[in-house]
Structure formats: C-alpha cells, structure tokens
Write a protein that holds these residues in place. Structure first.
Motif, PDB file in Angstrom:
ATOM      1  N   LEU A  51      -5.648  19.765  -3.252  1.00 45.15           N
ATOM      2  CA  LEU A  51      -6.124  20.904  -4.036  1.00 45.15           C
ATOM      3  C   LEU A  51      -4.954  21.772  -4.522  1.00 45.15           C
ATOM      4  O   LEU A  51      -5.148  22.904  -4.961  1.00 45.15           O
ATOM      5  CB  LEU A  51      -7.093  21.756  -3.204  1.00 45.15           C
ATOM      6  N   GLY A  52      -3.744  21.242  -4.412  1.00 45.71           N
ATOM      7  CA  GLY A  52      -2.569  21.967  -4.891  1.00 45.71           C
ATOM      8  C   GLY A  52      -2.052  23.021  -3.932  1.00 45.71           C
ATOM      9  O   GLY A  52      -1.304  23.903  -4.325  1.00 45.71           O
ATOM     10  N   LEU A  53      -2.449  22.932  -2.669  1.00 47.01           N
ATOM     11  CA  LEU A  53      -2.022  23.901  -1.668  1.00 47.01           C
ATOM     12  C   LEU A  53      -0.952  23.303  -0.768  1.00 47.01           C
ATOM     13  O   LEU A  53      -0.833  22.081  -0.663  1.00 47.01           O
ATOM     14  CB  LEU A  53      -3.216  24.317  -0.791  1.00 47.01           C
ATOM     15  N   THR A  54      -0.207  24.145  -0.097  1.00 45.81           N
ATOM     16  CA  THR A  54       0.721  23.671   0.921  1.00 45.81           C
ATOM     17  C   THR A  54      -0.052  23.557   2.226  1.00 45.81           C
ATOM     18  O   THR A  54      -1.054  24.243   2.419  1.00 45.81           O
ATOM     19  CB  THR A  54       1.901  24.640   1.112  1.00 45.81           C
ATOM     20  N   PRO A  55       0.393  22.700   3.133  1.00 44.83           N
ATOM     21  CA  PRO A  55      -0.298  22.594   4.419  1.00 44.83           C
ATOM     22  C   PRO A  55      -0.243  23.922   5.173  1.00 44.83           C
ATOM     23  O   PRO A  55       0.700  24.693   5.012  1.00 44.83           O
ATOM     24  CB  PRO A  55       0.480  21.518   5.172  1.00 44.83           C
ATOM     25  N   GLN A  56      -1.256  24.179   5.978  1.00 43.81           N
ATOM     26  CA  GLN A  56      -1.272  25.385   6.793  1.00 43.81           C
ATOM     27  C   GLN A  56      -0.134  25.312   7.801  1.00 43.81           C
ATOM     28  O   GLN A  56       0.052  24.285   8.440  1.00 43.81           O
ATOM     29  CB  GLN A  56      -2.587  25.512   7.561  1.00 43.81           C
ATOM     30  N   PRO A  57       0.598  26.403   7.992  1.00 33.17           N
ATOM     31  CA  PRO A  57       1.646  26.393   9.015  1.00 33.17           C
ATOM     32  C   PRO A  57       1.011  26.364  10.397  1.00 33.17           C
ATOM     33  O   PRO A  57      -0.120  26.828  10.584  1.00 33.17           O
ATOM     34  CB  PRO A  57       2.395  27.699   8.773  1.00 33.17           C
ATOM     35  N   VAL A  73     -10.188  30.693  -1.519  1.00 31.55           N
ATOM     36  CA  VAL A  73     -11.387  29.898  -1.808  1.00 31.55           C
ATOM     37  C   VAL A  73     -11.070  28.414  -1.647  1.00 31.55           C
ATOM     38  O   VAL A  73     -11.831  27.665  -1.020  1.00 31.55           O
ATOM     39  CB  VAL A  73     -11.915  30.197  -3.231  1.00 31.55           C
ATOM     40  N   LEU A  74      -9.943  27.995  -2.194  1.00 31.97           N
ATOM     41  CA  LEU A  74      -9.542  26.587  -2.071  1.00 31.97           C
ATOM     42  C   LEU A  74      -9.389  26.183  -0.606  1.00 31.97           C
ATOM     43  O   LEU A  74      -9.825  25.110  -0.199  1.00 31.97           O
ATOM     44  CB  LEU A  74      -8.239  26.339  -2.830  1.00 31.97           C
ATOM     45  N   ARG A  75      -8.782  27.062   0.200  1.00 33.83           N
ATOM     46  CA  ARG A  75      -8.612  26.753   1.631  1.00 33.83           C
ATOM     47  C   ARG A  75      -9.957  26.624   2.333  1.00 33.83           C
ATOM     48  O   ARG A  75     -10.135  25.763   3.190  1.00 33.83           O
ATOM     49  CB  ARG A  75      -7.806  27.841   2.321  1.00 33.83           C
ATOM     50  N   ARG A  76     -10.902  27.482   1.981  1.00 30.49           N
ATOM     51  CA  ARG A  76     -12.236  27.407   2.604  1.00 30.49           C
ATOM     52  C   ARG A  76     -12.874  26.050   2.328  1.00 30.49           C
ATOM     53  O   ARG A  76     -13.446  25.430   3.222  1.00 30.49           O
ATOM     54  CB  ARG A  76     -13.142  28.516   2.088  1.00 30.49           C
ATOM     55  N   PHE A  77     -12.792  25.607   1.079  1.00 30.67           N
ATOM     56  CA  PHE A  77     -13.379  24.308   0.741  1.00 30.67           C
ATOM     57  C   PHE A  77     -12.603  23.168   1.413  1.00 30.67           C
ATOM     58  O   PHE A  77     -13.203  22.220   1.918  1.00 30.67           O
ATOM     59  CB  PHE A  77     -13.451  24.114  -0.770  1.00 30.67           C
ATOM     60  N   ALA A  78     -11.293  23.255   1.408  1.00 25.71           N
ATOM     61  CA  ALA A  78     -10.481  22.205   2.045  1.00 25.71           C
ATOM     62  C   ALA A  78     -10.821  22.094   3.524  1.00 25.71           C
ATOM     63  O   ALA A  78     -11.024  20.992   4.045  1.00 25.71           O
ATOM     64  CB  ALA A  78      -8.991  22.499   1.854  1.00 25.71           C
ATOM     65  N   ASP A  79     -10.902  23.240   4.215  1.00 23.96           N
ATOM     66  CA  ASP A  79     -11.226  23.229   5.648  1.00 23.96           C
ATOM     67  C   ASP A  79     -12.638  22.724   5.901  1.00 23.96           C
ATOM     68  O   ASP A  79     -12.872  21.938   6.809  1.00 23.96           O
ATOM     69  CB  ASP A  79     -11.064  24.632   6.247  1.00 23.96           C
ATOM     70  N   ALA A  80     -13.593  23.185   5.100  1.00 23.71           N
ATOM     71  CA  ALA A  80     -14.995  22.819   5.302  1.00 23.71           C
ATOM     72  C   ALA A  80     -15.239  21.337   5.059  1.00 23.71           C
ATOM     73  O   ALA A  80     -16.063  20.714   5.738  1.00 23.71           O
ATOM     74  CB  ALA A  80     -15.890  23.647   4.388  1.00 23.71           C
ATOM     75  N   LEU A  81     -14.533  20.764   4.097  1.00 26.78           N
ATOM     76  CA  LEU A  81     -14.788  19.371   3.710  1.00 26.78           C
ATOM     77  C   LEU A  81     -13.742  18.394   4.239  1.00 26.78           C
ATOM     78  O   LEU A  81     -13.843  17.195   4.016  1.00 26.78           O
ATOM     79  CB  LEU A  81     -14.852  19.274   2.181  1.00 26.78           C
ATOM     80  N   GLY A  82     -12.730  18.896   4.919  1.00 22.93           N
ATOM     81  CA  GLY A  82     -11.692  18.014   5.444  1.00 22.93           C
ATOM     82  C   GLY A  82     -10.819  17.430   4.340  1.00 22.93           C
ATOM     83  O   GLY A  82     -10.307  16.319   4.475  1.00 22.93           O
ATOM     84  N   ILE A  83     -10.649  18.185   3.267  1.00 19.83           N
ATOM     85  CA  ILE A  83      -9.797  17.738   2.159  1.00 19.83           C
ATOM     86  C   ILE A  83      -8.368  18.148   2.478  1.00 19.83           C
ATOM     87  O   ILE A  83      -8.122  19.281   2.913  1.00 19.83           O
ATOM     88  CB  ILE A  83     -10.239  18.395   0.832  1.00 19.83           C
ATOM     89  N   ALA A  84      -7.422  17.246   2.266  1.00 19.64           N
ATOM     90  CA  ALA A  84      -6.015  17.583   2.478  1.00 19.64           C
ATOM     91  C   ALA A  84      -5.646  18.735   1.541  1.00 19.64           C
ATOM     92  O   ALA A  84      -5.968  18.685   0.353  1.00 19.64           O
ATOM     93  CB  ALA A  84      -5.129  16.379   2.199  1.00 19.64           C
ATOM     94  N   PRO A  85      -5.015  19.784   2.065  1.00 23.02           N
ATOM     95  CA  PRO A  85      -4.663  20.927   1.209  1.00 23.02           C
ATOM     96  C   PRO A  85      -3.865  20.520  -0.027  1.00 23.02           C
ATOM     97  O   PRO A  85      -4.056  21.075  -1.102  1.00 23.02           O
ATOM     98  CB  PRO A  85      -3.822  21.821   2.131  1.00 23.02           C
ATOM     99  N   GLN A  86      -2.998  19.524   0.117  1.00 25.50           N
ATOM    100  CA  GLN A  86      -2.171  19.072  -1.002  1.00 25.50           C
ATOM    101  C   GLN A  86      -3.028  18.535  -2.149  1.00 25.50           C
ATOM    102  O   GLN A  86      -2.641  18.627  -3.305  1.00 25.50           O
ATOM    103  CB  GLN A  86      -1.179  17.988  -0.560  1.00 25.50           C
TER     104      GLN A  86
END
Length: 105
Positions: free
Chosen positions: A64-70, A49-62
C-alpha cells in the motif's frame, strides 16, 4: 497494470470473505465509507487509514506504499544495532596497573 490501494483492499476483503460491514467494524469505518475507499470515490491516501486496512486484512504495508511498522518495545523503537557497542572509557584509573597500584606508593 497498476492496482490502486482501494482495489487491493477490495481484493483482500473478498479473498477473506468479509462484507463491507465486517471490514468497517474492524477498521472503524462505515460500510459505505469502506465502499467509497475501495471504489476510489474517497482517496485512500491517508497513512493512518492505509495502516488500518493493512493491519485488518494482513496486507503487507509495502503493497500500500507504506514503510513497515517499526518494532516498538517499552515505548522505544528497536532498530538495528552495532554488534559490539562502544563502552565508555575509564573514568579515574587510566590502566589496570594504575588501578591495582593505588595506595602502594
């Protein structure tokens, strides 16, 4: 002051002038569910869910507490490599001279 993932999503959505319904359409959630995530009623802790929002809004994954996509190419993860990969050693001839002298003996 710590900003929650929901507050970050809401801020980015409003900055981009998207409605709850528009963000929901992009992420695959209803406007009501997006609102629940933003307000913290539904916890925004699932990585997908976090990745979907990050991708949709252009938010850096970090953010939202995520690691960057490989970086994935042809189904394989591309990571850092050594500057000079090690090649396998010779299979039959042990030296160049041995290789050139085959049959001259």
């Amino acid at each position: 002051m710590n900003v929650t993932p929901g507050e970050l999503v809401r801020s980015a959505r409003k900055e981009q002038r998207l409605t709850l319904a528009q963000l929901g359409a992009v992420t695959g959630y209803s406007a009501a569910q997006v609102s629940r995530y933003e307000r913290g009623v539904s916890p925004l802790t699932d990585v997908v869910v976090l990745r979907r929002f990050a991708d949709a809004l252009g938010i850096a994954p970090q953010a939202l507490g995520l690691t960057p996509q490989p970086d994935v190419r042809h189904g394989r993860v591309i990571g850092p490599t050594a500057a000079y990969p090690r090649l396998p050693g010779p299979s039959t001839a042990t030296t160049l001279r041995d290789a050139l002298c085959v049959g001259n003996g």
